[in-house]
Structures are given as structure tokens and as C-alpha cells.
Design an enzyme around this catalytic site. Structure first.
Site, PDB file in Angstrom:
ATOM      1  N   LYS A  93      48.231  33.637  56.348  1.00 21.33           N
ATOM      2  CA  LYS A  93      48.513  33.037  55.228  1.00 21.33           C
ATOM      3  C   LYS A  93      48.021  33.470  53.932  1.00 21.33           C
ATOM      4  O   LYS A  93      47.409  34.295  54.011  1.00 21.33           O
ATOM      5  CB  LYS A  93      48.187  31.454  55.253  1.00 21.33           C
ATOM      6  CG  LYS A  93      49.071  30.571  56.124  1.00 21.33           C
ATOM      7  CD  LYS A  93      48.732  28.901  55.971  1.00 21.33           C
ATOM      8  CE  LYS A  93      49.597  28.036  57.026  1.00 21.33           C
ATOM      9  NZ  LYS A  93      49.014  26.753  56.931  1.00 21.33           N
ATOM     10  N   GLU A 110      61.149  29.510  64.399  1.00 15.43           N
ATOM     11  CA  GLU A 110      60.179  30.123  63.534  1.00 15.43           C
ATOM     12  C   GLU A 110      60.208  31.473  63.606  1.00 15.43           C
ATOM     13  O   GLU A 110      60.113  32.401  62.694  1.00 15.43           O
ATOM     14  CB  GLU A 110      58.818  29.669  63.525  1.00 15.43           C
ATOM     15  CG  GLU A 110      58.816  28.034  63.186  1.00 15.43           C
ATOM     16  CD  GLU A 110      57.528  27.538  63.212  1.00 15.43           C
ATOM     17  OE1 GLU A 110      57.216  26.312  62.860  1.00 15.43           O
ATOM     18  OE2 GLU A 110      56.435  28.058  63.843  1.00 15.43           O
ATOM     19  N   TYR A 155      59.040  25.095  55.656  1.00 10.10           N
ATOM     20  CA  TYR A 155      58.347  23.974  55.878  1.00 10.10           C
ATOM     21  C   TYR A 155      59.181  22.630  55.690  1.00 10.10           C
ATOM     22  O   TYR A 155      58.728  21.453  55.371  1.00 10.10           O
ATOM     23  CB  TYR A 155      57.163  24.005  54.984  1.00 10.10           C
ATOM     24  CG  TYR A 155      55.928  24.681  55.376  1.00 10.10           C
ATOM     25  CD1 TYR A 155      55.283  24.320  56.789  1.00 10.10           C
ATOM     26  CD2 TYR A 155      55.294  25.649  55.035  1.00 10.10           C
ATOM     27  CE1 TYR A 155      54.103  24.908  57.262  1.00 10.10           C
ATOM     28  CE2 TYR A 155      54.159  26.461  55.382  1.00 10.10           C
ATOM     29  CZ  TYR A 155      53.841  25.998  56.479  1.00 10.10           C
ATOM     30  OH  TYR A 155      52.641  26.513  56.947  1.00 10.10           O
ATOM     31  N   HIS A 212      49.084  29.920  60.239  1.00  5.60           N
ATOM     32  CA  HIS A 212      50.104  29.173  60.958  1.00  5.60           C
ATOM     33  C   HIS A 212      50.236  29.319  62.032  1.00  5.60           C
ATOM     34  O   HIS A 212      50.260  30.686  62.632  1.00  5.60           O
ATOM     35  CB  HIS A 212      51.503  29.257  60.185  1.00  5.60           C
ATOM     36  CG  HIS A 212      52.694  28.646  60.735  1.00  5.60           C
ATOM     37  ND1 HIS A 212      52.841  27.204  60.605  1.00  5.60           N
ATOM     38  CD2 HIS A 212      53.512  28.932  61.524  1.00  5.60           C
ATOM     39  CE1 HIS A 212      53.871  26.717  61.345  1.00  5.60           C
ATOM     40  NE2 HIS A 212      54.240  27.848  62.007  1.00  5.60           N
ATOM     41  N   ASN A 241      44.361  27.116  54.858  1.00  9.97           N
ATOM     42  CA  ASN A 241      43.835  27.014  56.340  1.00  9.97           C
ATOM     43  C   ASN A 241      44.057  28.333  56.887  1.00  9.97           C
ATOM     44  O   ASN A 241      43.996  28.586  58.289  1.00  9.97           O
ATOM     45  CB  ASN A 241      43.954  25.707  57.015  1.00  9.97           C
ATOM     46  CG  ASN A 241      45.405  25.725  57.263  1.00  9.97           C
ATOM     47  OD1 ASN A 241      46.256  26.400  56.834  1.00  9.97           O
ATOM     48  ND2 ASN A 241      45.890  24.415  57.832  1.00  9.97           N
TER      49      ASN A 241
HETATM   50  P1  IDP Z   1      49.280  23.096  61.304  1.00 13.28           P
HETATM   51  O1  IDP Z   1      49.393  24.031  60.454  1.00 13.28           O
HETATM   52  O2  IDP Z   1      47.928  22.707  62.117  1.00 13.28           O
HETATM   53  O3  IDP Z   1      50.179  22.736  62.489  1.00 13.28           O
HETATM   54  P2  IDP Z   1      50.667  20.725  60.095  1.00 13.28           P
HETATM   55  O4  IDP Z   1      50.238  19.425  60.128  1.00 13.28           O
HETATM   56  O5  IDP Z   1      52.156  21.009  60.673  1.00 13.28           O
HETATM   57  O6  IDP Z   1      49.509  21.621  60.519  1.00 13.28           O
HETATM   58  O7  IDP Z   1      50.834  20.927  58.482  1.00 13.28           O
HETATM   59  C1  IDP Z   1      51.404  22.446  57.941  1.00 13.28           C
HETATM   60  C2  IDP Z   1      50.484  22.574  56.924  1.00 13.28           C
HETATM   61  O8  IDP Z   1      50.434  21.991  55.748  1.00 13.28           O
HETATM   62  C3  IDP Z   1      48.992  22.923  57.265  1.00 13.28           C
HETATM   63  O9  IDP Z   1      48.832  24.133  57.938  1.00 13.28           O
HETATM   64  C4  IDP Z   1      48.389  22.962  55.721  1.00 13.28           C
HETATM   65  O10 IDP Z   1      48.510  24.270  55.370  1.00 13.28           O
HETATM   66  C5  IDP Z   1      49.199  21.988  55.257  1.00 13.28           C
HETATM   67  N1  IDP Z   1      48.596  20.488  55.175  1.00 13.28           N
HETATM   68  C6  IDP Z   1      48.748  19.789  56.294  1.00 13.28           C
HETATM   69  N2  IDP Z   1      48.251  18.591  56.003  1.00 13.28           N
HETATM   70  C7  IDP Z   1      47.682  18.510  54.646  1.00 13.28           C
HETATM   71  C8  IDP Z   1      47.035  17.658  53.746  1.00 13.28           C
HETATM   72  O11 IDP Z   1      46.816  16.694  54.137  1.00 13.28           O
HETATM   73  N3  IDP Z   1      46.871  18.357  52.600  1.00 13.28           N
HETATM   74  C9  IDP Z   1      47.191  19.473  52.052  1.00 13.28           C
HETATM   75  N4  IDP Z   1      47.891  20.432  52.660  1.00 13.28           N
HETATM   76  C10 IDP Z   1      48.026  19.952  54.334  1.00 13.28           C
HETATM   77 MG    MG Z   2      52.252  22.517  62.210  1.00 16.73          MG
END
Ligand code: IDP
Ligand code: MG
Length: 138
Positions: free
Chosen positions: A9, A126, A49, A115, A112
Site C-alpha cells: 500500500k 482482485e 474496495y 492488502h 497498514n
Molecule cells: P484487511 O485488509 O485486513 O482484509 P478489511 O476489514 O478488509 O481488512 O479492511 C480493508 C482495509 O480498510 C484495511 O486493510 C484498512 O486499510 C482499512 N480499514 C479497515 N478497518 C478500518 C477502520 O476501522 N478504520 C480505518 N481503516 C480501516
Molecule cells: Mg479484507
């Protein structure tokens, strides 16, 4: 042999962590069979997304994902969908297991660093979002 989509990312590309992250996949025996560096438009980030469009963080997430270059890759290996999720760690770096990418490198729950597809169906979707058949080297 299973395939999954990984994205390094924008927060990680910006901090020169591409090599650090790729080394973890290679050291785990995972093959990179396609890779590119690109900057998503806001509309492309929203499309990628779309599954999260009702979530409160959707606007911020798609701003962030379109804020700078990212590195989508196709990873290949036995059980690579789950294996990649293990190497990544939990979404929130505060909850991620020690030694995972997110525990070691992520900034926060949004920024984070990586992905990873979460299931065979999403992996196929994807991969098709970023790559054509002609862009698969392996
Ligand atoms: P993942 O990437 O671990 O699969 P997902 O729940 O699919 O997590 O969420 C997609 C992305 O959305 C996350 O990687 C993160 O960048 C963002 N995200 C998820 N939850 C939050 C939140 O509570 N606050 C801000 N960003 C979030
Ligand atoms: Mg996810």
C-alpha cells in the site's frame, strides 16, 4: 497451485519498504508471478474496495489508497491465500502477531502497509482487477 492478490500500500511504498515486504514473501517460499507499480485514481480505489462502501472509513480509505503509488502483485504457492494473511497479520497493527508485516511496519489500522485477498473468489476477482492474462509471467 493457489494464487492471491497482494498490494504493497502507499504508506509502505512511500517509506521505501517494498524490498522489506517482498523479502518476507520470498523467504516464506512464495513465488511472485506478476507485479506492477501504479497509482490508483480515487474512482479505481472506490471500485477495488466497493465491498466496504457502507463502512464509515470508506471515504478515507479510498483517499489514502489513491494518495500515492502502490505495488499490486500476484503471489503463488500452496495455501498462499491463508499463508499471506498470516504473514500480513491482523488489520490493526496493535492486534497483529509479533513478526508479521503489519506488527513490524504498519502505521495504523488504515495505513497498514499491505492488502491480501481473503478467499479464493475474492482472489480471482482482485487478480482480474489489476492483471490481464498477458501480464502473468509464471
Ligand atoms: P484487511 O485488509 O485486513 O482484509 P478489511 O476489514 O478488509 O481488512 O479492511 C480493508 C482495509 O480498510 C484495511 O486493510 C484498512 O486499510 C482499512 N480499514 C479497515 N478497518 C478500518 C477502520 O476501522 N478504520 C480505518 N481503516 C480501516
Ligand atoms: Mg479484507
Amino acid at each position: 497451485m493457489e494464487r492471491t492478490l497482494s498490494i504493497i500500500k502507499p504508506d509502505a511504498v512511500e517509506r521505501n519498504l517494498i524490498g522489506n515486504i517482498i523479502k518476507r514473501f520470498e523467504d516464506a517460499g512464495i513465488k511472485i508471478v506478476a507485479m506492477k507499480l501504479l497509482k490508483l485514481s480515487k474512482a479505481q480505489a472506490e471500485a477495488f474496495y466497493a465491498v466496504h462502501k457502507e463502512r464509515p472509513f470508506y471515504g478515507e480509505l479510498t483517499d489514502y489508497m489513491s494518495s500515492g503509488p502502490c505495488v499490486p502483485m500476484i503471489l503463488e504457492g500452496e495455501g498462499v491465500i491463508l499463508k499471506n494473511r498470516e504473514i500480513m497479520g491482523a488489520t490493526d497493527p496493535k492486534e497483529a502477531a509479533a513478526g508479521t508485516i503489519r506488527a513490524d511496519l504498519a502505521i495504523d489500522k488504515e495505513k497498514n502497509s499491505v492488502h491480501g485477498s481473503d478467499a479464493p473468489e475474492t482472489a480471482a476477482q482482485e487478480i482480474a482487477f489489476f492483471f490481464t492474462e498477458y501480464e502473468l509471467a509464471g
